[in-house]
Enzyme design. Structure first.
Site, short mmCIF file in Angstrom:
data_model
loop_
_atom_site.label_atom_id
_atom_site.label_comp_id
_atom_site.label_asym_id
_atom_site.label_seq_id
_atom_site.Cartn_x
_atom_site.Cartn_y
_atom_site.Cartn_z
N ASP A 71 0.70 -1.11 -0.22
CA ASP A 71 -0.13 -0.10 0.09
C ASP A 71 0.84 1.18 0.09
O ASP A 71 1.85 1.23 0.31
CB ASP A 71 -0.98 0.11 1.07
CG ASP A 71 -0.28 0.10 2.47
OD1 ASP A 71 0.67 -0.61 2.65
OD2 ASP A 71 -0.73 0.72 3.50
N GLU A 135 -0.02 -0.92 5.74
CA GLU A 135 1.19 -0.34 6.69
C GLU A 135 0.92 1.28 6.58
O GLU A 135 1.33 1.89 7.67
CB GLU A 135 2.38 -0.68 6.06
CG GLU A 135 3.59 -0.42 6.96
CD GLU A 135 4.20 1.03 6.95
OE1 GLU A 135 5.18 1.29 7.79
OE2 GLU A 135 3.97 1.79 6.19
#
Length: 380
Positions: A71, A135
């Site tokens: 991400d 994250e």
């Protein structure tokens, strides 16, 4: 089988995986890993996409783990970019795109190194890859979910390498062997609203907030340790929402952020701040409410076998002797440290989260070489 880490990085960049979206990034990795003989399991939770992959026997005593994320943060103003943020354009030896540095190149470099290893010189042991899509977001259902799955399924890592970009300016200069803890405290001071010409009829929350912030900010938390810099406390906001100069507000809000070393815990700092808040409340006759969020505790993997392994590989491939550091913000290593020894090493992170984020293509190949050497030396 030889896997091109730069090409894999480009494939990942083309996935617009702005947290918490995945946009096919984990499918790209799962396809590559499955073809190399990895057993892949999707560990999605709470709308977050995660991937667990293992080559070798479950629970093997010699298991090398890797943790990373696909991400990315939002691109911001796309018009400010000179290239398409998810176009993976190559220019002047650099690969451009959101996530190029943080950290699709790190993920690609390790996956490429691991695939080369298991398909050319299969080791005696296991290689585990854990990749999350959470994250950069709340980090509640990402690496935590992967570790929960591993615990429930009997999966284990002997050690783990997190591939975050750890080098400030030069490839190979820094390995992270720990991280400071991070917490934020929000304070609400409530008094009595009134006219500024008649302060005796009001109870002004602002002087109380100023006193509280001063007591917190002027208190030296510690002098640091052998591996950590001194802990820091920053006042990040004080606000009343009051624009009228003839009104004493009823409430005032403030917040502090603390980055703390292993001399403290989130609980110990919470207790200290609550004591200061109580003293200020009594002194000024106001109510002080405190809310706390502990994003992560500090941790340290003491210098030893794991950091020596990584440092030797870095120096062999770059000619640079890396510094063992605990500087910077938080990472998912704060979760992995409860599972096994963990260190972090990746490439230069100078442009992460910036407009025109980019990575030097040569560094991707160099990082793959470093990761490959780490794996070979671990299983030697």
């Amino acid at each position: 089988m030889t896997l091109d880490a730069a090409r894999l990085t480009a494939d990942l960049i083309r996935c617009a995986s702005v947290t918490p979206a995945d946009d096919g990034a984990l499918d790209v990795l799962e396809r590559v890993l499955s073809q190399a003989g990895f057993s892949c399991t999707r560990v999605d939770r709470g709308g977050i996409c995660n991937l667990f992959a293992r080559w070798g026997d479950k629970g093997h005593a010699r298991s090398f783990g890797f943790n990373g994320h696909t991400d990315v943060v939002p691109v911001g103003d796309a018009a400010a970019w000179t290239v398409a943020p998810f176009g993976a354009e190559e220019k002047d030896g650099f690969l451009y795109g959101r996530g190029a540095t943080d950290m699709k190149s790190g993920v690609a470099a390790f996956v490429a190194a691991a695939v080369d290893l298991v398909t050319t010189t299969p080791p005696e042991g296991a290689v585990i890859v854990t990749i999350t899509g959470d994250e950069e977001g709340d980090a509640l259902d990402g690496t935590k979910a992967l570790l929960d799955y591993m615990a429930a399924s009997g999966e284990r890592m002997s050690v783990c390498l997190v591939g975050e970009p750890t080098c400030p300016d030069r490839m190979g200069e820094m390995i992270k062997i720990g991280r400071r803890g991070s917490m934020t405290a929000w304070f609400t001071v409530t008094g009595v609203q009134g006219h500024s010409a008649y302060p005796h009829r009001a109870k002004n929350p602002l002087p109380a907030m100023a006193r509280l912030m001063d007591r917190l900010a002027s208190h030296g938390l510690d002098q640091g340790t052998d591996h950590f810099d001194p802990s820091t406390l920053a006042v990040v906001t004080i606000d009343t929402g009051n624009t009228a100069t003839n009104v004493i507000p009823a409430q005032c809000r403030g917040a502090v952020n603390i980055r703390f070393n292993d001399l403290h815990s989130g609980a110990s700092l919470t207790g200290w701040m609550q004591g200061e808040a109580d003293r200020v409340a009594e002194e000024f006759g106001v109510a002080v409410e405190m809310k706390v969020k502990i994003s992560g505790e500090s941790f340290l993997t003491p210098p030893g076998e794991l950091s020596d392994l990584v440092a030797a590989a870095v120096e062999a491939e770059t000619g640079v002797t890396p510094v063992l550091s605990t500087s910077g913000g938080t990472s998912d290593a704060r979760f992995v440290k409860d599972h096994c020894p963990v260190v972090e090493f990746g490439l230069v992170g100078r442009t992460m989260h910036q407009v025109d984020e980019r990575v030097e293509i040569a560094q991707i190949h160099q990082l793959k070489a470093i990761y490959g050497r780490i794996l070979r030396d671990f299983f030697a």
